[in-house]
Design an enzyme around this catalytic site. Structure first.
Site, PDB file in Angstrom:
ATOM      1  N   CYS A 242       0.810  -1.219   0.000  1.00 39.17           N
ATOM      2  CA  CYS A 242       0.000   0.000   0.000  1.00 39.17           C
ATOM      3  C   CYS A 242       0.840   1.264   0.000  1.00 39.17           C
ATOM      4  O   CYS A 242       0.300   2.367  -0.173  1.00 39.17           O
ATOM      5  CB  CYS A 242      -0.921   0.024   1.219  1.00 39.17           C
ATOM      6  SG  CYS A 242      -1.788  -1.530   1.496  1.00 39.17           S
TER       7      CYS A 242
ATOM      8  N   CYS B 291     -13.281   0.422   8.217  1.00 40.47           N
ATOM      9  CA  CYS B 291     -12.436  -0.190   7.190  1.00 40.47           C
ATOM     10  C   CYS B 291     -12.454   0.614   5.897  1.00 40.47           C
ATOM     11  O   CYS B 291     -13.516   1.056   5.451  1.00 40.47           O
ATOM     12  CB  CYS B 291     -12.912  -1.609   6.895  1.00 40.47           C
ATOM     13  SG  CYS B 291     -13.106  -2.652   8.360  1.00 40.47           S
ATOM     14  N   SER B 292     -11.293   0.768   5.289  1.00 39.42           N
ATOM     15  CA  SER B 292     -11.234   1.411   3.976  1.00 39.42           C
ATOM     16  C   SER B 292     -11.824   0.475   2.925  1.00 39.42           C
ATOM     17  O   SER B 292     -11.821  -0.741   3.095  1.00 39.42           O
ATOM     18  CB  SER B 292      -9.796   1.768   3.618  1.00 39.42           C
ATOM     19  OG  SER B 292      -8.982   0.611   3.578  1.00 39.42           O
TER      20      SER B 292
ATOM     21  N   LYS C  25     -10.054   5.907   4.376  1.00 37.59           N
ATOM     22  CA  LYS C  25     -11.341   5.446   4.877  1.00 37.59           C
ATOM     23  C   LYS C  25     -12.494   5.910   4.014  1.00 37.59           C
ATOM     24  O   LYS C  25     -13.415   5.140   3.726  1.00 37.59           O
ATOM     25  CB  LYS C  25     -11.512   5.948   6.333  1.00 37.59           C
ATOM     26  CG  LYS C  25     -12.885   5.721   6.923  1.00 37.59           C
ATOM     27  CD  LYS C  25     -13.191   4.250   7.058  1.00 37.59           C
ATOM     28  CE  LYS C  25     -14.677   3.980   7.047  1.00 37.59           C
ATOM     29  NZ  LYS C  25     -15.342   4.175   5.763  1.00 37.59           N
TER      30      LYS C  25
ATOM     31  N   HIS D   8      -9.155   3.865  -1.308  1.00 37.10           N
ATOM     32  CA  HIS D   8      -7.814   3.292  -1.145  1.00 37.10           C
ATOM     33  C   HIS D   8      -7.454   2.350  -2.291  1.00 37.10           C
ATOM     34  O   HIS D   8      -7.325   1.134  -2.099  1.00 37.10           O
ATOM     35  CB  HIS D   8      -7.747   2.566   0.199  1.00 37.10           C
ATOM     36  CG  HIS D   8      -6.405   2.011   0.544  1.00 37.10           C
ATOM     37  ND1 HIS D   8      -5.213   2.546   0.093  1.00 37.10           N
ATOM     38  CD2 HIS D   8      -6.061   0.932   1.333  1.00 37.10           C
ATOM     39  CE1 HIS D   8      -4.206   1.840   0.564  1.00 37.10           C
ATOM     40  NE2 HIS D   8      -4.689   0.850   1.317  1.00 37.10           N
TER      41      HIS D   8
END
Length: 388
Positions: free
Chosen positions: A85, A206-207, A328, A332
């Site tokens: 990421c 959670c994203s 978020k 992402h």
């Protein structure tokens, strides 16, 4: 080493972009950044593109060649950079180092991910963990960060309500971001009562799975005013490594890579955390946003949830965090995240962030994490040229 400036930025809409392809996303972002920078194609020396897993998500490798070819930029060298990421920030760092060293004069650093072309993105995302000791034993990223959250709650008294408050602020900021995946507000109750993903993390902790791309054009600071009246200057670029697996850490509630990279970045920039007007941090889960606030030095260890609940991280707070909405709520798309973070800081420092603008912003920071902390890149940017 030469000073480096940002002269152009762009970001596509983030979200489930069913009508967009991998190649169209990166082309849209790259060409928009080039247009924003007022450079010509002949001015460009090289490209660095962050991408985590095009082979698993879109069944395409050799994407550096694909991107240069599809954008009509052959024979310009294009290099793919991968660090889970944190791929985007490392692509940015490679571009900065290339210009700072004098090897290239004008480069594009970009990031892209097309995650919705697979039925289930979870196995691909899990490759950023320790496969042998974590993923093959059934651990997913939500479960790994849930363990971190549980330990943080045990050690410091952090509550689910404080985690939910982080998500509420993220969605509030994203409601003013037209490029965000989730541009809508939520409440603490909605976050608390959402579907449980991995205790104590609910859906709104959670994203999301996202598609998108972002790009940045860099040049030597001494040449920046040839292209733009509002260059933004690179104050610091640092990268650090940590253990890839949680079980190898002395303290799972601290990301040592974030602490090390940020300390080096503050020193390089000649600044302290008190000089940072806003930060875009890696909140792939609400607990990770809280860890970032602590490990970057905005508050004492264990107080991240408290300062969020007190409103200190809002755009009008003591230290605004993720005015874009963060991972978020902005979204992402893994390889694009680090570049999108930097693009948001540039818009903020230019004063072009609209209703999410942090008033008087002069210095901004980005923190981009790979995996659960195996990699971290921290960048600091400012409106004023560096004092050498």
């Amino acid at each position: 080493m030469r000073d480096v400036a940002i002269i152009g930025v762009s970001q596509t809409k983030f979200g489930e972009l069913w009508d967009a392809s991998f190649r169209s996303l990166i082309a849209d972002a790259g060409l928009s950044a080039i247009e924003d920078s007022n450079i010509a194609g002949d001015d460009l020396d090289a490209m660095y593109v962050g991408n985590m897993s095009s082979g698993l998500f879109v069944n395409q490798e050799h994407i550096a060649s694909l991107i240069a070819d599809h954008m009509g930029l052959n024979p310009i060298p294009c290099t793919r950079v991968e660090a889970a990421c944190a791929s985007g920030s490392l692509a940015l760092r490679q571009g900065i180092l290339a210009v700072a060293s004098g090897y290239h004069d004008v480069v594009v650093s970009a990031g892209v991910e097309k995650m919705t072309d697979v039925v289930d993105a979870t196995p691909a995302i899990a490759t950023a963990s320790d496969i042998e000791w974590e993923a093959q034993q059934g651990a997913t990223f939500p479960s790994l960060y849930a363990m971190i959250a549980k330990r943080h709650m045990h050690e410091y008294g952090t509550t689910r309500e404080q985690l939910a408050e982080f998500a509420v602020v993220a969605h509030h900021n994203a409601s003013h971001n037209p490029r965000a995946q989730f541009p809508f507000e939520i409440t603490v109750d909605k976050a608390l009562n959402a579907t449980m993903v991995a205790d104590p993390l609910t859906l709104f902790d959670c994203s999301p799975v996202s598609d998108g791309a972002a790009a940045i054009v860099l040049c030597a600071a001494e040449d920046a005013h040839k292209y733009t009246d509002t260059p933004i200057y690179v104050k610091a670029s640092q990268q650090a490594s940590g253990t890839i697996a949680l079980h190898d850490r002395k303290d799972v509630t601290t990301l040592d890579a974030t602490k090390y990279a940020s300390q080096k970045a503050y020193k390089q920039a000649g600044l302290s955390v008190k000089d940072i007007d806003l930060a875009e941090v890696h909140d792939c889960f609400s607990i990770n946003g809280i860890l970032a606030i602590e490990d970057l030095g905005f508050c004492e260890k264990g107080q991240g949830g408290v300062v969020v609940a007190d409103g200190q991280t809002r755009t009008d707070g003591d230290f605004p965090i993720n005015p874009s909405g963060g991972l978020k709520a902005r979204g992402h798309p893994l390889g694009a995240t680090g570049i999108a973070q930097a693009a948001e800081v540039v818009w903020q420092l230019r004063g072009d962030a609209g209703k999410r603008q942090v008033e008087g912003a002069e210095v901004g920071l980005t923190q981009n994490v790979g995996g659960t902390g195996g990699t971290c890149a921290v960048h600091i940017f400012g409106r004023e040229p560096n004092n050498n």
